[in-house]
Design an enzyme around this catalytic site. Structure first.
Site, PDB file in Angstrom:
ATOM      1  N   HIS A 133       0.549   5.659   4.009  1.00  0.00           N
ATOM      2  CA  HIS A 133      -0.589   6.465   4.443  1.00  0.00           C
ATOM      3  C   HIS A 133      -0.137   7.600   5.350  1.00  0.00           C
ATOM      4  O   HIS A 133       0.786   7.441   6.151  1.00  0.00           O
ATOM      5  CB  HIS A 133      -1.597   5.580   5.180  1.00  0.00           C
ATOM      6  CG  HIS A 133      -2.948   6.215   5.347  1.00  0.00           C
ATOM      7  ND1 HIS A 133      -3.215   7.120   6.352  1.00  0.00           N
ATOM      8  CD2 HIS A 133      -4.089   6.097   4.618  1.00  0.00           C
ATOM      9  CE1 HIS A 133      -4.484   7.517   6.250  1.00  0.00           C
ATOM     10  NE2 HIS A 133      -5.032   6.917   5.216  1.00  0.00           N
TER      11      HIS A 133
ATOM     12  N   LYS B  59       0.853  -1.187   0.000  1.00  0.00           N
ATOM     13  CA  LYS B  59       0.000   0.000   0.000  1.00  0.00           C
ATOM     14  C   LYS B  59       0.883   1.228   0.000  1.00  0.00           C
ATOM     15  O   LYS B  59       1.993   1.194   0.564  1.00  0.00           O
ATOM     16  CB  LYS B  59      -0.902   0.030   1.240  1.00  0.00           C
ATOM     17  CG  LYS B  59      -1.935  -1.076   1.300  1.00  0.00           C
ATOM     18  CD  LYS B  59      -2.782  -0.928   2.557  1.00  0.00           C
ATOM     19  CE  LYS B  59      -3.815  -2.031   2.654  1.00  0.00           C
ATOM     20  NZ  LYS B  59      -4.637  -1.914   3.893  1.00  0.00           N
TER      21      LYS B  59
ATOM     22  N   HIS C  12       0.577   7.304   9.168  1.00  0.00           N
ATOM     23  CA  HIS C  12       1.805   6.750   9.748  1.00  0.00           C
ATOM     24  C   HIS C  12       2.870   7.821   9.994  1.00  0.00           C
ATOM     25  O   HIS C  12       3.960   7.510  10.475  1.00  0.00           O
ATOM     26  CB  HIS C  12       2.378   5.669   8.832  1.00  0.00           C
ATOM     27  CG  HIS C  12       1.565   4.404   8.816  1.00  0.00           C
ATOM     28  ND1 HIS C  12       1.605   3.478   9.832  1.00  0.00           N
ATOM     29  CD2 HIS C  12       0.673   3.924   7.920  1.00  0.00           C
ATOM     30  CE1 HIS C  12       0.789   2.473   9.554  1.00  0.00           C
ATOM     31  NE2 HIS C  12       0.215   2.720   8.398  1.00  0.00           N
TER      32      HIS C  12
END
Length: 609
Positions: A142, A139, A145
């Site tokens: 994000h 992924k 994080h």
């Protein structure tokens, strides 16, 4: 040289009260500096002496304070002693204050300023494992994080600066049913060419598409379960694809970490401990800790009375493991492999219960070292948006910070011509992002504000970088001043003394930061230091002053810059870019402070106006 003064005052108290000097050293604290009126330098709380049994705990506290103060006589180190409200205040000889504080910088010891304090002798040093960042593979990184990444990096830098062996671990989310779904989705919607061109974006698109299909397709769900079964049984084809996803992700994430100035010693993950979970299950069973719930799941009863009112699920009803199962295995494995003295997990506060359960189970299994495991939690960032809407990916946030900072620089009449304006904008923008995050208590949620964050004035990262750049410029224009002898009495005016007094607090700030693992103490110390430096720029004019006075003023400002070098070691997480005795000291503290906070990038004075 705060220790020199603290020890001298402690000796005076020890002689008067017939006690060891050592009992007074930690009780003496530097007095916070007040801008509008002069203040003493150290203070002693008599309540502390009462609690420690050094003084009688009964009787009038103020009378006791005045009596003790009257017994303490001024000398060549302590010029004035006063008492009020249960506190004794000590005002130091101003010339000696300047001489001793600047002394390490004349010896080239600026990088260790404040780090050899007696306050740190009580700290246990050893091997500390810090787990932080920990995004999910396959992924894009994000934005959620970000906080774990920069806070964990701050803690690692701080612990390392204070003499610990630090292991920085990124514990990737690289196992679980979601990878069954991704594997099944890639076999249907994936494209190897697209994976090579833009790997994480393509995997993200595949994941979104397969999730959508799975909502109304049992075939997709069955295919996902089958792919994850293949992973757990280590079948070659499934493992090969999963390994490819993992390697691609780590490589892409390293670009983001490089922009943030973050590095890791170990890239671990849930997958590393899948086999070890079976050992955990067997040990829990052998200790009689694993029970079966009404739903058929395997649980550990954490309730004090053994009534199953507080349980932690270890296995699903189908026998598959959960995140907590793998975390137990990971903790035991790390202790065996790294022999850590302390382990720190950095995640958001929603996982507090998870870590409470983890530590409880580890202790119940007989692992006494679990008492030295700690969870540092943090709140949420609210309203983080780019011009195009809601933020999803961290890369978008970093690009936006750079773009907005570059725009601000272009709009400013004072911005000089830069060799690489985009690079400068990136570094100052990220500095601003980190300082905004670090100013308050970690557990508090805060509202993200682009405009306030990027202001050149006020308590912002831009202001810190600007201050550092000015000091570096001053040093460059006055090369050779540091080596010359100077008269410390020239620093006895209010502005110079305020800077020196503020620097007296540095080791206390480091100590408090280490105890609480909160960056706010160092950030706010740096911001206040920068405001004092701004006053010094106005009130201690090097240009046009007599040579002897200009020399000392320059030394004073250069000393503050030396402090920036010091902060470089402690606030690596904030700025990595402060340079420059008081300019050298100020720079050292600023730079040191900035380096430890996170990683502020590497900005030189010629790149920042």
């Amino acid at each position: 040289m705060t220790c020199f003064f603290r020890r001298k005052i402690a000796a005076k108290l020890a002689k008067t009260l017939q006690q060891s000097e050592d009992v007074f050293v930690p009780a003496l604290t530097a007095v916070p500096v007040l801008k509008k009126r002069p203040s003493a330098d150290f203070r002693l709380s008599l309540e502390t002496l009462r609690v420690n049994g050094i003084l009688a705990s009964s009787g009038d506290l103020q009378l006791q304070t005045e009596n003790l103060a009257a017994q303490l006589k001024p000398d060549s180190v302590v010029g004035e002693i006063s008492a009020r409200q249960g506190l004794i205040y000590f005002k130091l000889n101003r010339s000696l204050l300047a001489e001793k504080l600047l002394e390490p910088f004349g010896k080239g010891e600026n990088n260790n300023f404040g780090l050899n304090s007696e306050l740190f002798e009580t700290l246990k040093r050893g091997t500390i494992l810090v787990e932080f960042s920990s995004p999910n593979i396959a992924k894009k990184f994000h934005a959620g994080h970000l906080r774990s990444t920069i806070i964990g990096n701050f803690i690692a830098n701080l612990k390392q600066s204070l003499g610990n062996n630090v292991i920085r671990m990124n514990y990737l989310g690289d196992w679980g049913m979601q990878f069954g779904l991704l594997g099944a989705g890639f076999s249907r919607f994936g494209c190897m060419e697209k994976l090579k061109e833009n790997p994480l974006q393509h995997l993200f698109e595949v994941y979104v598409q397969v999730n959508k299909e799975a909502e109304h397709s049992e075939d997709i769900k069955l295919a996902a379960k089958d792919f994850f079964r293949q992973l757990e049984q280590h079948e070659n084809q499934a493992m090969s694809l999963w390994q490819q996803f993992r390697e691609i992700t780590v490589k892409e994430y390293q670009h983001i970490y490089k922009r943030l100035g973050v590095h890791f010693d170990v890239y671990s993950g849930e997958s590393f401990h899948q086999a070890q979970t079976q050992e955990v299950i067997r040990e829990l069973q052998s200790r009689g800790l694993l029970k079966t719930s009404e739903k058929g799941t395997s649980v550990v009863d954490l309730s004090p009375n053994g009534d199953m009112s507080n349980i932690c699920t270890i296995l699903r009803s189908d026998g598959t493991t959960l995140y907590i199962t793998r975390d137990i295995a990971a903790a035991i494995s790390r202790k065996e492999k790294y022999c850590f003295d302390d382990m720190i997990y950095v995640t958001d506060k929603s996982q507090e219960n998870h870590f409470n359960q983890l530590f409880h189970i580890l202790l119940t299994m007989g692992n006494s070292w679990a008492e030295r495991c700690r969870h540092v939690s943090f709140g949420l960032v609210q309203g983080m948006k780019t011009r195009t809407g809601e933020v999803v990916f961290l890369e978008d946030v970093l690009d936006e910070a750079r773009a907005r900072m570059l725009h601000n620089m272009n709009q400013s009449n004072t911005t000089k011509e830069l060799e690489n304006p985009k690079d400068t904008a990136e570094k100052v923008g990220i500095s601003a992002l980190i300082v905004q995050d670090f100013k308050g208590p970690l557990r508090s949620d805060y509202k993200f504000d682009w405009d306030r964050m990027l202001q050149a004035q006020g308590d912002t990262g831009v202001f810190l970088q600007y201050t550092h750049a000015r000091l570096c410029s001053l040093m460059q224009r006055n090369e050779g001043v540091e080596a010359a002898a100077f008269n410390p009495s020239c620093l006895c005016d209010r502005t110079g003394v305020a800077i020196l007094q503020h620097l007296l607090r540095y080791d206390e700030v480091l100590y408090q930061s280490d105890q609480d693992l909160q960056p706010k103490y160092l950030v706010n110390f740096l911001l206040k230091l920068s405001h004092f430096i701004a006053s010094a720029h106005r009130e201690l004019p090097v240009k046009g002053s007599p040579p002897d006075v200009a020399q000392v003023y320059n030394k004073a400002l250069l000393t503050v810059l030396e402090y920036a070098k010091l902060h470089k070691n402690i606030l690596k997480c904030l700025f990595v870019h402060y340079a420059g005795k008081v300019t050298t000291v100020q720079c050292s503290t600023l730079r040191s402070g900035q380096r430890d906070e996170n990683t502020w990038n590497h900005t030189s004075s010629k790149n920042v106006n």
